[in-house]
Design a protein around this motif. Structure first.
Motif, PDB file in Angstrom:
ATOM      1  N   PRO A   1       0.749  -1.242  -0.129  1.00 14.94           N
ATOM      2  CA  PRO A   1       0.098  -0.039  -0.257  1.00 14.94           C
ATOM      3  C   PRO A   1       1.007   1.390  -0.051  1.00 14.94           C
ATOM      4  CG  PRO A   1      -0.063  -0.917   2.233  1.00 14.94           C
ATOM      5  CD  PRO A   1       0.766  -1.861   1.412  1.00 14.94           C
ATOM      6  N   LEU A   2       1.873   1.132  -0.686  1.00 16.27           N
ATOM      7  CA  LEU A   2       3.047   2.510  -0.952  1.00 16.27           C
ATOM      8  C   LEU A   2       3.418   2.358  -2.389  1.00 16.27           C
ATOM      9  CD1 LEU A   2       5.074   1.226   2.161  1.00 16.27           C
ATOM     10  CD2 LEU A   2       3.766   3.455   2.212  1.00 16.27           C
ATOM     11  N   GLY A   3       3.648   3.489  -2.771  1.00 20.91           N
ATOM     12  CA  GLY A   3       4.196   3.679  -4.082  1.00 20.91           C
ATOM     13  C   GLY A   3       3.120   3.626  -5.263  1.00 20.91           C
ATOM     14  N   PRO A   4       3.811   3.135  -6.432  1.00 22.41           N
ATOM     15  CA  PRO A   4       2.792   3.189  -7.651  1.00 22.41           C
ATOM     16  C   PRO A   4       1.484   2.339  -7.452  1.00 22.41           C
ATOM     17  CG  PRO A   4       5.167   2.912  -8.368  1.00 22.41           C
ATOM     18  CD  PRO A   4       5.036   3.021  -6.977  1.00 22.41           C
ATOM     19  N   GLY A   5       0.283   2.672  -7.780  1.00 21.06           N
ATOM     20  CA  GLY A   5      -1.023   1.983  -7.710  1.00 21.06           C
ATOM     21  C   GLY A   5      -1.418   1.963  -6.320  1.00 21.06           C
ATOM     22  N   SER A   6      -0.802   2.442  -5.356  1.00 24.43           N
ATOM     23  CA  SER A   6      -1.015   2.294  -3.916  1.00 24.43           C
ATOM     24  C   SER A   6      -2.320   3.149  -3.566  1.00 24.43           C
ATOM     25  CB  SER A   6      -0.023   2.657  -3.067  1.00 24.43           C
ATOM     26  OG  SER A   6       0.278   3.952  -2.894  1.00 24.43           O
ATOM     27  N   GLU A   7      -2.918   3.871  -4.168  1.00 24.92           N
ATOM     28  CA  GLU A   7      -3.998   4.807  -3.965  1.00 24.92           C
ATOM     29  C   GLU A   7      -5.174   3.925  -3.946  1.00 24.92           C
ATOM     30  OE1 GLU A   7      -2.242   5.626  -6.758  1.00 24.92           O
ATOM     31  OE2 GLU A   7      -0.904   7.041  -5.956  1.00 24.92           O
ATOM     32  N   ALA A   8      -5.257   2.780  -4.474  1.00 21.32           N
ATOM     33  CA  ALA A   8      -6.464   1.890  -4.451  1.00 21.32           C
ATOM     34  C   ALA A   8      -6.408   1.060  -3.425  1.00 21.32           C
ATOM     35  CB  ALA A   8      -6.423   1.380  -5.977  1.00 21.32           C
ATOM     36  N   LEU A   9      -5.302   0.803  -2.595  1.00 26.63           N
ATOM     37  CA  LEU A   9      -5.066  -0.156  -1.572  1.00 26.63           C
ATOM     38  C   LEU A   9      -5.392   0.654  -0.409  1.00 26.63           C
ATOM     39  CD1 LEU A   9      -2.055  -1.937  -2.992  1.00 26.63           C
ATOM     40  CD2 LEU A   9      -4.272  -2.780  -3.250  1.00 26.63           C
ATOM     41  N   PRO A  10      -5.845  -0.292   0.599  1.00 27.30           N
ATOM     42  CA  PRO A  10      -6.119   0.361   1.924  1.00 27.30           C
ATOM     43  C   PRO A  10      -4.780   0.162   2.762  1.00 27.30           C
ATOM     44  CG  PRO A  10      -7.279  -1.862   1.808  1.00 27.30           C
ATOM     45  CD  PRO A  10      -6.765  -1.562   0.541  1.00 27.30           C
ATOM     46  N   ILE A  11      -4.425   0.802   3.657  1.00 27.44           N
ATOM     47  CA  ILE A  11      -3.256   0.553   4.654  1.00 27.44           C
ATOM     48  C   ILE A  11      -3.983   0.057   5.919  1.00 27.44           C
ATOM     49  CG2 ILE A  11      -1.501   1.855   6.281  1.00 27.44           C
ATOM     50  CD1 ILE A  11      -1.088   3.932   3.984  1.00 27.44           C
ATOM     51  N   PRO A  12      -3.243  -1.250   6.376  1.00 25.92           N
ATOM     52  CA  PRO A  12      -4.091  -2.020   7.575  1.00 25.92           C
ATOM     53  C   PRO A  12      -3.771  -1.499   8.550  1.00 25.92           C
ATOM     54  CG  PRO A  12      -1.934  -2.952   6.553  1.00 25.92           C
ATOM     55  CD  PRO A  12      -2.167  -1.832   5.684  1.00 25.92           C
TER      56      PRO A  12
END
Length: 140
Positions: free
Chosen positions: A129-140
């Motif tokens: 959930p960091l870097g390229p494409g991470s905007e769509a991933l939740p941070i746990p």
């Protein structure tokens, strides 16, 4: 204003191989250099991030001898699993691959690890959930 992380400074045994490693594998470039420590001191950054975060690399350090199970590292995100595989292939040919590509449960993702010429470990990952494409991933 709260503090902002802007750089990491590294003393390395041999400056030029480290500059080449971070340019070739990490896409960083020298943005500043000056005389110092009997040689030169360089600042390296990813293009477009010169005012956000840099590595300061200086000669005169000792080589690091990290254990194989030591996961201290610098982490770089890439945009695909295929990019991780390509970096690992190049690193294996160059003799600096330490962690073959592997999948770990979220949030770790897919990654490989290299050893820079000074002995530091460098990770290349996809799916964190960091870097390229991470905007769509939740941070746990």
């Amino acid at each position: 204003m709260r503090p902002t992380l802007t750089h990491v400074a590294l003393h390395v045994p041999d400056l030029e191989p480290c500059i080449r490693f971070y340019a070739d594998f990490c896409g960083m470039r020298v943005i500043h250099e000056r005389a110092g420590k009997g040689s030169k001191i360089v600042w390296m950054a990813e293009p477009g991030k010169e005012h956000q975060f840099i590595f300061v690399i200086m000669p005169g350090g000792q080589a690091r001898h990290l254990a194989s199970d030591d996961y201290s590292h610098f982490g770089f995100a890439v945009d695909s699993r295929e990019r991780v595989d390509a970096i690992a292939t190049r690193a294996e040919a160059a003799g600096c691959l330490i962690w073959a590509p592997r999948d770990e449960p979220y949030p770790v993702g897919y990654y490989c690890g290299l050893r820079d010429p000074a002995g530091n470990y460098v990770e290349f990952s996809y799916g964190q959930p960091l870097g390229p494409g991470s905007e769509a991933l939740p941070i746990p």
